[in-house]
Design an enzyme around this catalytic site. Structure first.
Site, PDB file in Angstrom:
ATOM      1  N   ARG A 236      -3.517 -10.076   5.067  1.00 35.75           N
ATOM      2  CA  ARG A 236      -3.829 -10.151   3.632  1.00 35.75           C
ATOM      3  C   ARG A 236      -2.617  -9.633   2.860  1.00 35.75           C
ATOM      4  O   ARG A 236      -2.180  -8.513   3.084  1.00 35.75           O
ATOM      5  CB  ARG A 236      -5.066  -9.294   3.348  1.00 35.75           C
ATOM      6  CG  ARG A 236      -5.550  -9.311   1.905  1.00 35.75           C
ATOM      7  CD  ARG A 236      -6.789  -8.422   1.778  1.00 35.75           C
ATOM      8  NE  ARG A 236      -7.303  -8.383   0.432  1.00 35.75           N
ATOM      9  CZ  ARG A 236      -6.857  -7.578  -0.524  1.00 35.75           C
ATOM     10  NH1 ARG A 236      -5.878  -6.726  -0.274  1.00 35.75           N
ATOM     11  NH2 ARG A 236      -7.398  -7.612  -1.730  1.00 35.75           N
TER      12      ARG A 236
ATOM     13  N   LYS B 291       0.821  -1.217   0.000  1.00 39.39           N
ATOM     14  CA  LYS B 291       0.000   0.000   0.000  1.00 39.39           C
ATOM     15  C   LYS B 291       0.848   1.257   0.000  1.00 39.39           C
ATOM     16  O   LYS B 291       2.014   1.237   0.359  1.00 39.39           O
ATOM     17  CB  LYS B 291      -0.975  -0.037   1.177  1.00 39.39           C
ATOM     18  CG  LYS B 291      -2.111  -1.017   0.880  1.00 39.39           C
ATOM     19  CD  LYS B 291      -3.254  -0.939   1.823  1.00 39.39           C
ATOM     20  CE  LYS B 291      -4.323  -1.934   1.351  1.00 39.39           C
ATOM     21  NZ  LYS B 291      -5.378  -2.100   2.339  1.00 39.39           N
TER      22      LYS B 291
HETATM   23  C1  YH5 Z   1      -7.727  -4.539   3.132  1.00 39.16           C
HETATM   24  O1  YH5 Z   1      -6.858  -3.805   3.631  1.00 39.16           O
HETATM   25  N1  YH5 Z   1      -7.446  -3.965   0.669  1.00 39.16           N
HETATM   26  S1  YH5 Z   1      -7.895  -3.875  -2.020  1.00 39.16           S
HETATM   27  C2  YH5 Z   1      -3.580   0.046  -3.088  1.00 39.16           C
HETATM   28  C3  YH5 Z   1      -2.267  -0.371  -3.274  1.00 39.16           C
HETATM   29  C4  YH5 Z   1      -1.923  -1.678  -3.001  1.00 39.16           C
HETATM   30  C5  YH5 Z   1      -2.890  -2.568  -2.574  1.00 39.16           C
HETATM   31  C6  YH5 Z   1      -0.529   0.192  -4.729  1.00 39.16           C
HETATM   32  N2  YH5 Z   1      -9.093  -5.269  -0.049  1.00 39.16           N
HETATM   33  C7  YH5 Z   1      -7.995  -4.585   1.741  1.00 39.16           C
HETATM   34  O2  YH5 Z   1      -4.930  -4.250  -1.657  1.00 39.16           O
HETATM   35  N3  YH5 Z   1      -9.751  -6.185   2.109  1.00 39.16           N
HETATM   36  C8  YH5 Z   1      -8.144  -4.384  -0.394  1.00 39.16           C
HETATM   37  O3  YH5 Z   1      -1.358   0.555  -3.680  1.00 39.16           O
HETATM   38  C9  YH5 Z   1      -9.012  -5.409   1.287  1.00 39.16           C
HETATM   39  N4  YH5 Z   1      -8.493  -5.324   3.924  1.00 39.16           N
HETATM   40  C10 YH5 Z   1      -9.478  -6.140   3.427  1.00 39.16           C
HETATM   41  N5  YH5 Z   1     -10.186  -6.876   4.278  1.00 39.16           N
HETATM   42  C11 YH5 Z   1      -6.626  -2.613  -1.908  1.00 39.16           C
HETATM   43  C12 YH5 Z   1      -5.237  -3.123  -1.971  1.00 39.16           C
HETATM   44  C13 YH5 Z   1      -4.196  -2.151  -2.419  1.00 39.16           C
HETATM   45  C14 YH5 Z   1      -4.531  -0.846  -2.664  1.00 39.16           C
END
Ligand code: YH5
Length: 277
Positions: free
Chosen positions: A256, A221
């Site tokens: 996750r 993130k």
């Molecule tokens: C979460 O925290 N996150 S989708 C932006 C990024 C990298 C990754 C490059 N679904 C979560 O993974 N479900 C997502 O920057 C989730 N908890 C739960 N329970 C977003 C994601 C991401 C977003």
């Protein structure tokens, strides 16, 4: 602490790892729908080999700035994938969705858990999740994905996130979803500044008093990138793994991640050194 999935009980005495599996739209892959499905499947099986305890299947991007997709589009992306996955592996599948129709169809196809970034606030979601009778992860989000990072604001982020999750747990229990089927998540990056995210991670342990397992998603993130001088997403592995370890030390039971093997290894070391009850 345990999480009772339909075919398997996950003992959460040791932290567990949820691998992220995004079904990208077929139109993004010139090889077509079949190739896209097969590559998603291969990726899932690799995460199983690497030690994932659950695979989180998503068909709608909830990254900052993302717009939604239609119910049909999301069904087309995730249902065939869930069907194929349950036919080739015993790995429990979580369905990352906020749409009641997708919850019902994915669980009918064999999904063992619902992961909802809207915490069942969308119309019909609470009823659908109750009817599905599988565990549900309730995540905190301020605003909605398209606009949530424009100007996140809290008086006391930790208290407000705790209060929100407590209220959603209560709403679920009142709607007939037993507390033992619930998981909570502070929603890192979902309507939060870097300072908000850091405050939540530092004080994550305040959520343990809700007596529901805590899941965290920190993997790749932007908070990790920001702390590393705006590192690109490809350079966020070590930062993400350290943050996952710290979350577990502060009480998280599920992590996750996109990077299953390094996360499994790091959490194994952390668990061996710092035993929870
Ligand atoms: C979460 O925290 N996150 S989708 C932006 C990024 C990298 C990754 C490059 N679904 C979560 O993974 N479900 C997502 O920057 C989730 N908890 C739960 N329970 C977003 C994601 C991401 C977003």
């Amino acid at each position: 602490m345990q999480l009772e999935l339909p075919a398997k009980t996950l003992d959460l005495a040791a932290p567990r790892v949820m691998g992220v599996l995004n079904r990208t739209p077929d139109s993004f892959s010139d090889a077509g729908a079949f190739q896209n499905l097969e590559s998603a499947l291969q990726h899932a099986l690799r995460m199983v080999d690497e030690g994932a305890d659950i695979i989180d299947v998503g068909g709608e991007s909830t990254r900052p700035g993302s717009a939604g997709v239609s119910v049909q589009e999301e069904l087309d992306r995730v249902v065939p994938l869930v069907e194929r996955l349950v036919s080739v592996s015993e790995i429990p599948i979580s369905i990352d969705t906020s749409k009641p129709e997708v919850m019902r169809a994915a669980v009918a196809a064999g999904a063992a858990m619902i992961n909802d970034v809207y915490a069942l606030r969308r119309p019909g979601a609470l009823e659908a999740a109750r009817a599905c009778a599988v565990p549900v992860c309730l995540m905190h989000m301020q605003g909605e994905p398209r606009t949530m990072q424009k100007s996140p604001a809290y008086e006391d982020v930790v208290a407000e996130v705790r209060q929100f999750l407590e209220a959603r747990v209560q709403a679920c229990v009142s709607a007939g979803i037993p507390r033992q089927k619930l998981v909570i998540d502070p929603g890192f990056g979902f309507g939060k500044t870097l300072a908000h995210n850091l405050g939540l991670l530092r004080d994550l342990a305040v959520l343990t008093s809700l007596e529901v397992p805590i899941l965290v998603g920190l993997s790749r993130k932007s908070m990790i990138g920001a702390l590393l001088g705006n590192a690109p997403v490809t350079d966020r592995l070590q930062g993400s793994v350290v943050a996952a370890v710290i979350a577990v030390l502060h009480g998280a039971r599920l992590v996750r991640t996109h990077d299953v093997l390094p996360t499994v290894q790091a959490l194994r070391i952390a668990a061996a050194i710092c035993v929870h009850e």
